[in-house]
Design a protein around this motif. Structure first.
Motif, short mmCIF file in Angstrom:
data_model
loop_
_atom_site.label_atom_id
_atom_site.label_comp_id
_atom_site.label_asym_id
_atom_site.label_seq_id
_atom_site.Cartn_x
_atom_site.Cartn_y
_atom_site.Cartn_z
N VAL A 1 0.86 -1.18 0.00
CA VAL A 1 0.00 0.00 0.00
C VAL A 1 0.89 1.23 0.00
O VAL A 1 1.77 1.37 0.85
N ARG A 2 0.69 2.11 -0.96
CA ARG A 2 1.43 3.37 -1.01
C ARG A 2 0.55 4.49 -0.48
O ARG A 2 -0.64 4.53 -0.75
N GLY A 3 1.16 5.40 0.25
CA GLY A 3 0.41 6.52 0.77
C GLY A 3 0.26 6.42 2.27
O GLY A 3 1.07 5.80 2.96
N GLN A 4 -0.78 7.03 2.78
CA GLN A 4 -1.00 7.08 4.23
C GLN A 4 -1.68 5.82 4.72
O GLN A 4 -2.66 5.36 4.14
N ILE A 5 -1.16 5.25 5.80
CA ILE A 5 -1.74 4.05 6.38
C ILE A 5 -2.34 4.40 7.73
O ILE A 5 -1.65 4.90 8.61
N LEU A 6 -3.64 4.15 7.89
CA LEU A 6 -4.35 4.52 9.11
C LEU A 6 -4.95 3.28 9.75
O LEU A 6 -5.54 2.44 9.07
N PRO A 7 -4.84 3.15 11.06
CA PRO A 7 -5.49 2.02 11.74
C PRO A 7 -6.99 2.26 11.85
O PRO A 7 -7.45 3.40 11.89
N SER A 8 -7.75 1.19 11.91
CA SER A 8 -9.20 1.34 12.07
C SER A 8 -9.55 1.78 13.49
O SER A 8 -10.58 2.41 13.70
N THR A 9 -8.70 1.45 14.46
CA THR A 9 -8.90 1.89 15.84
C THR A 9 -7.54 2.01 16.52
O THR A 9 -6.59 1.30 16.15
N LEU A 10 -7.47 2.88 17.50
CA LEU A 10 -6.26 3.01 18.32
C LEU A 10 -6.41 2.25 19.64
O LEU A 10 -5.47 2.21 20.43
N ASP A 11 -7.57 1.67 19.88
CA ASP A 11 -7.81 0.91 21.11
C ASP A 11 -7.14 -0.46 21.04
O ASP A 11 -6.89 -0.98 19.95
N ASP A 12 -6.89 -1.03 22.20
CA ASP A 12 -6.34 -2.38 22.29
C ASP A 12 -7.50 -3.36 22.15
O ASP A 12 -8.34 -3.48 23.04
N VAL A 13 -7.58 -4.04 21.01
CA VAL A 13 -8.71 -4.93 20.75
C VAL A 13 -8.22 -6.34 20.47
O VAL A 13 -7.06 -6.56 20.11
N ARG A 14 -9.13 -7.28 20.61
CA ARG A 14 -8.84 -8.68 20.32
C ARG A 14 -9.97 -9.26 19.48
O ARG A 14 -11.13 -8.92 19.69
N ILE A 15 -9.64 -10.13 18.56
CA ILE A 15 -10.67 -10.85 17.79
C ILE A 15 -10.87 -12.19 18.48
O ILE A 15 -9.91 -12.92 18.75
N CYS A 16 -12.11 -12.50 18.81
CA CYS A 16 -12.41 -13.68 19.61
C CYS A 16 -13.48 -14.53 18.92
O CYS A 16 -14.34 -14.01 18.22
N PRO A 17 -13.45 -15.86 19.14
CA PRO A 17 -14.53 -16.69 18.61
C PRO A 17 -15.83 -16.37 19.32
O PRO A 17 -15.85 -16.13 20.53
N ASP A 18 -16.90 -16.29 18.57
CA ASP A 18 -18.21 -16.03 19.15
C ASP A 18 -18.92 -17.36 19.33
O ASP A 18 -19.53 -17.88 18.40
N LEU A 19 -18.81 -17.91 20.54
CA LEU A 19 -19.34 -19.25 20.79
C LEU A 19 -20.85 -19.27 20.82
O LEU A 19 -21.46 -20.33 20.78
N GLY A 20 -21.45 -18.10 20.91
CA GLY A 20 -22.91 -18.06 20.96
C GLY A 20 -23.54 -17.99 19.59
O GLY A 20 -24.76 -17.99 19.47
N MET A 21 -22.73 -17.95 18.53
CA MET A 21 -23.28 -17.84 17.18
C MET A 21 -22.64 -18.86 16.28
O MET A 21 -21.47 -19.18 16.41
N GLU A 22 -23.42 -19.39 15.37
CA GLU A 22 -22.88 -20.35 14.41
C GLU A 22 -23.70 -20.29 13.14
O GLU A 22 -24.93 -20.28 13.17
N LEU A 23 -23.02 -20.20 12.04
CA LEU A 23 -23.71 -20.25 10.75
C LEU A 23 -24.07 -21.69 10.45
O LEU A 23 -23.34 -22.62 10.78
N ASP A 24 -25.21 -21.89 9.82
CA ASP A 24 -25.58 -23.26 9.42
C ASP A 24 -26.26 -23.20 8.06
O ASP A 24 -26.33 -22.15 7.43
#
Length: 215
Positions: A1-24
């Motif tokens: 990527v050329r140009g300016q690179i911006l984060p979507s958030t500056l917060d400390d986040v984690r991606i987690c499995p959503d055990l309460g949802m499941e596609l079927d």
């Protein structure tokens, strides 16, 4: 990527499995073992204002390519990001991966990749889907993944426009070849720009679009 690179958030986040949802089969037509859902923690993360402004000001928003669960979706799950994409007047393109990922998307075709994203963020986030249509590259026999394909009779994606082009890197057949992908994305941009242009006698200037790319 050329140009300016911006984060979507500056917060400390984690991606987690959503055990309460499941596609079927009743939701997205995916076998449950392949159709996991994920969520962002904390769900109250704040979107980076400059990123939102870039999205709103862009002529073209490219979503992907990248790991669906650990690269593409985390950006889209930040509150405010997908809303900005929907509100933007930009042309919006989803680029499907060349190959599946072991443990994440093995066995999924192009439509199912789209369905996974839509199951998390809803429909209407992008206008075009760019997919590879060259499957002649020599794939190593020991390679654990497989090429992502359009299955027979699957070219009708509803409101989405499917763009099939040779975007594979023959020397690295699980990756996009940058120049080919750029050509495909610009083809989408200028095709849509011509659709939007007013009187046919007016020829719009050829100006490189302002890009925003997730992942």
């Amino acid at each position: 990527v050329r140009g300016q690179i911006l984060p979507s958030t500056l917060d400390d986040v984690r991606i987690c499995p959503d055990l309460g949802m499941e596609l079927d089969d009743g939701v997205a037509g995916l076998p449950p073992r392949r159709a996991k859902m994920v969520r962002l923690e904390p769900s109250s993360a704040l979107a980076h204002p400059e990123a939102l402004k870039a999205i709103m000001d862009a002529d073209l928003v490219v979503i992907g390519p990248g790991s669906v669960y650990t690269s593409v979706l985390p950006n889209l799950l930040v509150p405010g990001v997908r809303e900005a994409i929907r509100s933007s007047r930009a042309i919006k393109v989803f680029v499907t991966n060349i190959a599946s990922q072991v443990g994440d998307t093995e066995g999924l075709d192009v439509l199912q990749h789209v369905q996974v994203v839509q199951a998390h963020v809803g429909p209407g986030l992008f206008d075009y889907v760019v997919a590879n249509d060259n499957f002649d590259a020599e794939v190593p026999s020991e390679w654990p993944a497989e090429l992502v394909r359009i299955r027979s009779g699957q070219r009708d994606l509803g409101d989405l426009r499917l763009v099939e082009m040779d975007v594979i890197d023959p020397n690295n057949p699980w990756r996009h070849e940058p120049a080919k992908l750029a050509e495909a994305v610009l083809k989408v941009y200028y095709d849509q720009a011509s659709r939007r242009s007013t009187p046919r006698t007016q020829v719009p200037p050829v100006v490189p679009p302002a890009f925003v790319r997730s992942a």
